[in-house]
Design a protein around this motif. Structure first.
Motif, short mmCIF file in Angstrom:
data_model
loop_
_atom_site.label_atom_id
_atom_site.label_comp_id
_atom_site.label_asym_id
_atom_site.label_seq_id
_atom_site.Cartn_x
_atom_site.Cartn_y
_atom_site.Cartn_z
N ALA A 115 3.72 -3.04 -5.46
CA ALA A 115 4.53 -2.59 -4.69
C ALA A 115 3.76 -1.37 -3.81
CB ALA A 115 5.53 -1.58 -5.45
N ARG A 116 2.94 -0.79 -4.15
CA ARG A 116 2.12 0.22 -3.30
C ARG A 116 1.28 -0.66 -2.24
NH1 ARG A 116 -0.15 5.38 -5.82
NH2 ARG A 116 -0.22 5.95 -3.70
N LEU A 117 0.54 -1.59 -2.76
CA LEU A 117 -0.43 -2.65 -2.05
C LEU A 117 0.49 -3.28 -0.96
CD1 LEU A 117 -2.62 -4.40 -4.70
CD2 LEU A 117 -3.32 -2.51 -3.10
N ALA A 118 1.70 -3.35 -1.18
CA ALA A 118 2.25 -4.20 -0.16
C ALA A 118 2.78 -3.30 1.08
CB ALA A 118 3.79 -5.02 -0.64
N ARG A 119 2.64 -1.81 0.88
CA ARG A 119 3.08 -1.02 1.99
C ARG A 119 2.07 -0.69 2.97
NH1 ARG A 119 7.48 0.96 3.35
NH2 ARG A 119 7.21 3.19 3.11
N PRO A 120 2.22 -0.14 4.29
CA PRO A 120 1.13 -0.02 5.18
C PRO A 120 0.42 1.11 4.21
CG PRO A 120 3.36 -0.12 6.26
CD PRO A 120 3.77 -0.18 4.85
N LEU A 121 -0.96 1.52 4.81
CA LEU A 121 -1.74 2.59 4.34
C LEU A 121 -0.97 3.89 4.86
CD1 LEU A 121 -5.28 1.53 5.38
CD2 LEU A 121 -4.02 1.36 3.09
N GLY A 130 14.42 2.23 -2.02
CA GLY A 130 13.47 2.03 -3.13
C GLY A 130 12.06 1.45 -2.79
N LEU A 131 11.46 2.08 -1.79
CA LEU A 131 10.36 1.79 -1.35
C LEU A 131 9.11 2.73 -1.89
CD1 LEU A 131 10.98 0.80 2.19
CD2 LEU A 131 10.84 -0.77 0.37
N ALA A 132 8.13 2.25 -2.46
CA ALA A 132 6.85 3.01 -2.96
C ALA A 132 6.11 3.57 -1.75
CB ALA A 132 6.25 2.28 -3.94
N ARG A 133 5.21 4.54 -1.96
CA ARG A 133 4.49 5.00 -0.81
C ARG A 133 3.09 4.12 -0.91
NH1 ARG A 133 3.49 8.36 -5.32
NH2 ARG A 133 1.05 8.53 -5.91
N GLY A 134 2.66 4.07 0.10
CA GLY A 134 1.56 3.42 0.56
C GLY A 134 0.24 4.18 0.09
N TYR A 135 -0.96 3.54 -0.08
CA TYR A 135 -1.99 4.12 -0.51
C TYR A 135 -2.75 4.98 0.62
CZ TYR A 135 -2.36 1.77 -4.88
OH TYR A 135 -2.05 1.29 -6.17
N ALA A 136 -3.36 6.11 0.31
CA ALA A 136 -4.00 6.88 1.58
C ALA A 136 -5.01 6.24 2.53
CB ALA A 136 -4.63 8.23 0.93
N SER A 137 -5.82 5.52 1.91
CA SER A 137 -6.92 5.07 2.56
C SER A 137 -7.45 3.45 2.39
CB SER A 137 -8.27 5.95 2.65
OG SER A 137 -8.59 5.90 1.03
N ARG A 138 -8.14 3.01 3.19
CA ARG A 138 -8.69 1.55 2.90
C ARG A 138 -9.17 1.54 1.67
NH1 ARG A 138 -6.66 -3.16 4.46
NH2 ARG A 138 -7.87 -5.04 4.02
N VAL A 139 -10.36 2.39 1.29
CA VAL A 139 -11.09 2.45 0.14
C VAL A 139 -10.29 2.64 -0.85
CG1 VAL A 139 -12.84 3.57 -0.87
CG2 VAL A 139 -13.01 3.54 1.49
N GLU A 140 -9.24 3.31 -0.81
CA GLU A 140 -8.31 3.28 -2.21
C GLU A 140 -7.53 2.15 -2.32
OE1 GLU A 140 -4.85 6.24 -4.22
OE2 GLU A 140 -5.49 6.57 -1.92
N TRP A 141 -7.05 1.42 -1.10
CA TRP A 141 -6.40 0.29 -1.37
C TRP A 141 -7.18 -1.01 -1.79
CZ3 TRP A 141 -6.44 -4.70 0.21
CH2 TRP A 141 -5.32 -5.45 0.20
N HIS A 142 -8.43 -0.92 -1.34
CA HIS A 142 -9.30 -1.85 -2.16
C HIS A 142 -9.79 -1.57 -3.47
CE1 HIS A 142 -12.46 -4.92 -2.06
NE2 HIS A 142 -13.49 -3.96 -2.49
N ALA A 143 -9.85 -0.63 -4.01
CA ALA A 143 -10.26 -0.29 -5.26
C ALA A 143 -9.04 -0.64 -6.26
CB ALA A 143 -10.41 1.24 -5.84
#
Length: 544
Positions: A115-121, A130-143
């Motif tokens: 759910a968090r990967l599907a959201r924009p950074l 009912g939407l989760a928050r996105g990851y803070a950075s591209r590095v965190e998204w990749h990890a």
């Protein structure tokens, strides 16, 4: 702001279903040698039976259980075989439940990360949608994307094991087995580790039997404290008493619940025993356990008939406050501190001491119930829920919610004090909003935890947390509706004049001495000419 979740109803926690007490066995050297030899031998039988049970998986049935028991009977005795097979079955079932919980945890983690990967950074959470928050950075998204693949692979393996009925069990404990490869870091020598490993894998436990002498034929403890055990057939040459039994030189005394234990064994009611060795202290212990008759749960009205002591659980202390039956705090707030650092024994002792002081305070207040929050942090320690807040995740990870509640229930049952569990939602926020400032005085400094305890108590008593509702429409008189939420509809005098109690806190004059002492119009609210000409409203006393 998102919609508030529905609150669960408060309930009285059922009492404990069993009792376990422990006492020290001051055994001699010959007794310790015999106990070690018997425990190691029976432990080897238990290890083989566990391996056989795990190999059967889901194909296990009553017939295979009987085959295993007959095989063990020839190498020990019928009663030892029954105790070993039952312990093996319970251990396999516990591992099976843990495997199911692990599957559920993996699925929850995978869904949260997806759910968090599907959201924009950098996208914020939207509770309304009912939407989760996105990851803070591209590095965190990749990890996190790499972690997602790892969790999916792990889930595939665990689901295959679950479908096949295959579990992973380590007799002696996985943590101790892992310590064997890190002896230097653990500060242990190889000999010390082997002594611990042998002690953990020994088997000296027997279930009780009602109708048998002293409630147990395998490990027998008489009313005078004499301990004897039935030896397995290959070790019958060690017997020093008739019928292949070994009688220890020492006696045992159960100082805690000793009378209750003695009443059971004199009536030949079932009592289970377990003998275990602590290699660190070099001591032997015996634990007696038995089941209690299921007691009826006390009705909520009866439990709260004399008020309640409300408790807000925190990382380092319990904040408690006594509330009377109308939901008003009485006396001063109490705080019972504890320290959760150090060894497991130290933390356990701290919890017991804190709960003992809490129960003593409850008895001094003459209350018959303790209200606590029904906390459950099993899914609240994940990094996906609290992000990078490692300090908070570490805090709730070490908080002993289950152990504290279980100990409180068992200890309160002995004091005839009921435990009421309430929904923990918004207690800290609403308690601070509605009670922290009004209860603060020049001599009392209120904290959010003290205010939260008031919120917990009011929710247990069935009252709303807020002190009063908004004034009625049109004006601030009572002709449209009563303006307080603290008095029930059946409370006598709730529609009558609120008297001004003389004193320095109210700032009013004594009766008959005020400026309007002779003005009867001022003594009747509905007939007072200035009642509807003012938009001000006096604060309500807490006793209403």
């Amino acid at each position: 702001m998102g919609a508030l979740r529905e609150l669960a109803a408060s309930f009285v926690v059922p009492g404990p279903a069993g009792v376990a007490v422990r006492a020290r066995l001051r055994v001699s050297e010959p007794d310790a040698t015999v106990l070690t030899e018997v425990g190691v031998y029976l432990g080897s039988l238990a290890a083989g039976d566990l391996a056989e049970r795990c190999g059967q998986g889901l194909a296990h049935d009553a017939a295979s259980w009987a085959v295993r028991k007959r095989s063990l009977t020839g190498r020990s005795s019928a009663r030892w075989a029954g105790s070993i097979t039952k312990a093996t079955h319970d251990q396999w079932a516990l591992a099976r439940r843990g495997q199911a919980a692990h599957v559920a945890w993996l699925r929850g983690q995978i869904s949260s990360i997806e759910a968090r990967l599907a959201r924009p950074l950098g996208a914020k959470a939207d509770r309304r949608e009912g939407l989760a928050r996105g990851y803070a950075s591209r590095v965190e998204w990749h990890a996190k994307s790499r972690r997602l693949q790892m969790l999916k692979d792990r889930l595939t393996v665990v689901e295959a094991e679950w479908a096949a009925g295959r579990v992973r069990v380590v007799r002696g404990g996985k943590r101790l087995a892992h310590t064997r490869h890190h002896l230097q870091a653990a500060g242990l020598s190889e000999q010390a580790w082997r002594e611990r490993w042998r002690s953990e894998r020994m088997f000296l436990a027997a279930d009780g039997e009602s109708g048998k002498r002293f409630g147990n034929e395998t490990i027998r403890v008489t009313d005078t404290g004499q301990v004897s055990l039935r030896l397995p057939a290959p070790l019958a040459h060690l017997a020093n008493a008739p019928h292949g039994r070994y009688l220890l030189d020492t006696t045992v005394t159960f100082r805690h619940r000793g009378q209750e234990w003695r009443d059971r064994i004199t009536a030949n009611r079932a009592v289970a025993y377990r003998i275990h060795h602590d290699p660190v202290r070099g001591r032997w212990y015996v634990t007696a356990s038995w089941q209690r008759a299921t007691a009826p749960v006390l009705p909520m009205e009866a439990a709260l008939a004399r008020g309640v002591v409300a408790v807000d659980m925190n990382d380092d202390h319990l904040a408690a406050w006594h509330l009377e039956v109308h939901g008003n705090p009485v006396g001063e707030p109490q705080r019972f501190f504890y320290d959760l650092s150090g060894s497991t024994e130290h933390r356990d002792a701290q919890i017991r001491h804190t709960l003992t002081r809490l129960l003593h305070h409850t008895r001094r207040c003459e209350a018959s119930a303790i209200a606590i929050e029904d906390l459950d942090f099993t899914d609240g320690t994940s990094r996906e829920k609290h992000g990078r807040n490692k300090r908070f995740r570490r805090l709730i990870s070490r908080f002993p919610t289950a152990k504290l509640k279980a100990r409180l229930v068992s200890m309160a049952a002995e004091q005839n004090v009921a435990v009421v569990a309430v929904d923990p939602a918004y207690t800290s926020r609403w308690g601070a909003q509605h009670w922290q400032k009004p209860l603060t005085t020049p001599r009392r400094t209120m904290s959010r935890h003290d205010a939260a305890s008031v919120a917990v108590g009011r929710r247990a008593l069935g009252y709303p947390i807020r002190r009063r509702t908004a004034p009625p429409p049109h004006d601030q008189s009572d002709r449209v509706g009563h303006r307080t939420a603290q008095a029930r509809p059946d409370t006598r005098g709730r529609e009558e004049t609120r008297p001004h109690i003389p004193g320095p806190r109210t700032g009013c004059a004594p009766p008959g001495r005020g400026a309007k002492a002779g003005d009867q119009d001022a003594q009747h609210r509905s007939g007072h000419p200035a009642e509807h000409g003012s938009s001000q409203q006096d604060p309500l006393p807490l006793s209403l």
